[in-house]
Write a protein that holds these residues in place. Structure first.
Motif, PDB file in Angstrom:
ATOM      1  N   ILE A  79       0.840  -1.205   0.000  1.00 39.45           N
ATOM      2  CA  ILE A  79       0.000   0.000   0.000  1.00 39.45           C
ATOM      3  C   ILE A  79       0.871   1.250   0.000  1.00 39.45           C
ATOM      4  O   ILE A  79       0.586   2.234  -0.690  1.00 39.45           O
ATOM      5  CB  ILE A  79      -0.958  -0.003   1.214  1.00 39.45           C
ATOM      6  N   ILE A  85      -4.931   1.439  -6.040  1.00 42.10           N
ATOM      7  CA  ILE A  85      -5.295   0.215  -5.323  1.00 42.10           C
ATOM      8  C   ILE A  85      -6.575  -0.361  -5.912  1.00 42.10           C
ATOM      9  O   ILE A  85      -7.542   0.362  -6.160  1.00 42.10           O
ATOM     10  CB  ILE A  85      -5.481   0.478  -3.817  1.00 42.10           C
ATOM     11  N   PHE A  87      -9.280  -2.897  -4.720  1.00 47.08           N
ATOM     12  CA  PHE A  87      -9.785  -3.589  -3.527  1.00 47.08           C
ATOM     13  C   PHE A  87     -10.839  -4.602  -4.013  1.00 47.08           C
ATOM     14  O   PHE A  87     -11.901  -4.231  -4.472  1.00 47.08           O
ATOM     15  CB  PHE A  87     -10.380  -2.562  -2.571  1.00 47.08           C
ATOM     16  N   LEU A 106      -8.100   1.552   4.080  1.00 45.23           N
ATOM     17  CA  LEU A 106      -7.906   2.219   2.787  1.00 45.23           C
ATOM     18  C   LEU A 106      -8.457   3.643   2.766  1.00 45.23           C
ATOM     19  O   LEU A 106      -8.085   4.426   1.890  1.00 45.23           O
ATOM     20  CB  LEU A 106      -8.562   1.395   1.672  1.00 45.23           C
ATOM     21  N   ARG A 107      -9.331   3.979   3.689  1.00 45.65           N
ATOM     22  CA  ARG A 107      -9.858   5.346   3.694  1.00 45.65           C
ATOM     23  C   ARG A 107      -8.782   6.371   4.026  1.00 45.65           C
ATOM     24  O   ARG A 107      -8.935   7.561   3.739  1.00 45.65           O
ATOM     25  CB  ARG A 107     -11.012   5.457   4.707  1.00 45.65           C
ATOM     26  N   VAL A 109      -5.680   6.293   2.796  1.00 51.21           N
ATOM     27  CA  VAL A 109      -4.686   6.439   1.731  1.00 51.21           C
ATOM     28  C   VAL A 109      -5.142   7.534   0.777  1.00 51.21           C
ATOM     29  O   VAL A 109      -6.335   7.708   0.524  1.00 51.21           O
ATOM     30  CB  VAL A 109      -4.465   5.110   0.975  1.00 51.21           C
ATOM     31  N   VAL A 113      -8.742   4.429  -5.247  1.00 51.11           N
ATOM     32  CA  VAL A 113      -9.100   3.078  -4.814  1.00 51.11           C
ATOM     33  C   VAL A 113     -10.324   2.634  -5.620  1.00 51.11           C
ATOM     34  O   VAL A 113     -11.347   3.320  -5.629  1.00 51.11           O
ATOM     35  CB  VAL A 113      -9.429   3.015  -3.304  1.00 51.11           C
TER      36      VAL A 113
END
Length: 426
Positions: A79, A85, A87, A106-107, A109, A113
Motif C-alpha cells: 500500500i 489500489i 480492492f 484504505l480510507r 490512503v 481506490v
C-alpha cells in the motif's frame, strides 16, 4: 511506471484477477485460502500504456498468528508503494466484516481506490454487488475473473490514471534463487534489498509463488527471483506443492543465471543434488551458494567448502561461494559472479571453433570405421543458446562419454565458460 496493488481478504480472487490482467497464469490459484503470501510483481500492458501489477496475500486484520501478521505487513508495504489500489471483494458471499476492516484501512490512503466485486457472473450477483457501496467508495465494478467479465471496464478506469508517455523498462539480468525449503532464499533477497520484501519464516515452505525484486547494482538492472523451496516428490502433501514446483521451473527457464542455495551447516542431501541436476538439464548457468557459513567455526569453513566440492564433483564447472545472509558476508559476491558468468555467454568466432576442433582431432582418437579414420569435421555454436554446440563428424558415430567429457574440457580450456553447463549434440 505506476504501481497498481490488488488487495482483499483471503480467497476472493486476487491472484485470479492478477492473472486475468496479465492474460497468463503467473500467480498460483487454489480454492484453499492463504495460498498467496508474498507480494508478486509483474509488468502489464493495457492499450498503449504499461504498469506494474502487484498481487498480495489475503488480509485478516485481527488474526494474531505470526504468518498472518507477516502477510499483513507485506500488504502494508504494498500500500505504501502503490499509486492505485484495486480492492477486491466477493459478490457471491456478499459484504463481509473483514471487507469493512480493510475499507477502514484504505480510507486513510491518498490515492485512487477501485472496489471490484468478483464472481459477478450473472445478473443477480452484478446487481447485488451494489451493496459494497456501504464501504464508502464511489467506484464499484462487478467482474468475473473466471469468465473474464468486466476486466476491461476495470482497466478502462485504471487507464485514466496512467501517464501518457509510458514505456516498459529495459529487461535486465534475471537471477533465480532456488533450493530446498528453509535454506535462506528469502533472507538473501531481503538482505540485498535491505527491507522485508519477502516473508522470512522458520516454517519451511513459507514462499509459494516466485517473486521478482528489481534493484540497481553497478549501473545495471538486476531482477532477483525468489522461489518456493523444492521438496522431494514423495513429500508432496497437496497439489499446491506440484504447482509450486512448476513455478520454480518457470523461474529457472527465464533466469540468466540460477543460484542453487544449500545450507552449509548440514550435510549435502540427495534433494540438493536433484535440484542442481534440474538446472543442469535445463542448460542454465549456475552458481552453488553455501549459505549459513556464520554457523561454522572459522577453522572448518575451508574443509566445508572442500566437502561440498567433492560431493558435487559433477558440478565442477560451477563457482562455489560461501556466504552468510545473516551477517551479509559474500551476498554481493553472488551478484558479481552472476554478472561475470552472464558476460561469458558469448558467441565464439569461427577461428575459436576451428582451434577447438583441431585440438580435439589432434589429441582425441575417435577410432576407425570401414578402415577410415573418424574425425570431427565441424563444431557449430547455437546463437540463441550459446552453451549448446553441434558436433559434425565425417561419418556416423556413437560418441562415448569419455569423449564427450574431453570435448567439453577442450571447449572450456580455450574459452571461459565458468558456471555454464555445456550441451553437446551430434
Amino acid at each position: 511506471m505506476k504501481k497498481i496493488v490488488i488487495i482483499g481478504r483471503p480467497n476472493v480472487g486476487k491472484s485470479s484477477l492478477f492473472n486475468a490482467i496479465l492474460k497468463r497464469k503467473i500467480a498460483i490459484i487454489d480454492n484453499k485460502p492463504g495460498v498467496t503470501r508474498d507480494r508478486n510483481y509483474a509488468v502489464a500492458q493495457f492499450n498503449d500504456k504499461y504498469f506494474y501489477i502487484i498481487d498480495t496475500g489475503g488480509i485478516i486484520p485481527d488474526n494474531e498468528d505470526d504468518l498472518s501478521k507477516s502477510v499483513f505487513r507485506q500488504v502494508e508495504f504494498a500500500i505504501q508503494e502503490a499509486d492505485i489500489i484495486i480492492f477486491i471483494t466477493d459478490s457471491k458471499e456478499g459484504l463481509n466484516p473483514y471487507d469493512k476492516d480493510i475499507a477502514n484501512i484504505l480510507r486513510n490512503v491518498n490515492i485512487p481506490v477501485f472496489v471490484v466485486a468478483n464472481k459477478a457472473d450473472n445478473e443477480n450477483r452484478a446487481m447485488g454487488a451494489m451493496e459494497f457501496h456501504q464501504l464508502g467508495f464511489n467506484d464499484i465494478i462487478p467482474i468475473s475473473c473466471l469468465h473474464r467479465i468486466g476486466i476491461y471496464d476495470l482497466l478502462d478506469k485504471v487507464y485514466e490514471y496512467l501517464p501518457d508517455k509510458n514505456i516498459p523498462e529495459v529487461s535486465g539480468l534475471h537471477i533465480a534463487i532456488i533450493g530446498k525449503p528453509n535454506v535462506g532464499k528469502s533472507s538473501y533477497v531481503n538482505k540485498i534489498l535491505n527491507q522485508e520484501r519477502v516473508i522470512v519464516s522458520e516454517i519451511p515452505g513459507t514462499t509459494r509463488d516466485s517473486t521478482d525484486s528489481i534493484i540497481k547494482y553497478k549501473n545495471r538492472k538486476i531482477i532477483l527471483i525468489d522461489t518456493a523451496g523444492l521438496k522431494h516428490k514423495a513429500k508432496y502433501k497437496e497439489h499446491i506443492d506440484y504447482y509450486m514446483f512448476l513455478r520454480t521451473v518457470d523461474s529457472i527457464s527465464r533466469a540468466n543465471v540460477v543460484v542453487v542455495m544449500i545450507d552449509a551447516s548440514f550435510d549435502l542431501t540427495v534433494q540438493d543434488k536433484r535440484i542442481f541436476n534440474v538446472v543442469k538439464k535445463m542448460g542454465r548457468p549456475v552458481i552453488i551458494v553455501l549459505n549459513k557459513s556464520d554457523l561454522l567455526p572459522p577453522e572448518l569453513r575451508k574443509k566445508t567448502r572442500e566437502y561440498f566440492e567433492k560431493e558435487l564433483h559433477f558440478a565442477s564447472f560451477a563457482p562455489f561461494l560461501l556466504i552468510s545472509t545473516l551477517s551479509g558476508k559474500g551476498v554481493y559476491k553472488v551478484i558479481d559472479t552472476a554478472i561475470e558468468i552472464n558476460n561469458n555467454m558469448k558467441i565464439l568466432t569461427s577461428k575459436n571453433l576451428k582451434d577447438i576442433r583441431d585440438d580435439i582431432n589432434e589429441k582425441l582418437p575417435f577410432g576407425l570405421k570401414y578402415k577410415r579414420a573418424i574425425n570431427l569435421r565441424n563444431i557449430r555454436q547455437n546463437k540463441y543458446n550459446p552453451n549448446h554446440f553441434n558436433l559434425q563428424f565425417n561419418m556416423k558415430i556413437d560418441v562415448k562419454d569419455f569423449q564427450l567429457k574431453y570435448i567439453e574440457k577442450a571447449i572450456r580450456k580455450l574459452y571461459n565458460f565458468k558456471g555454464i553447463p555445456i550441451k553437446l549434440h551430434w
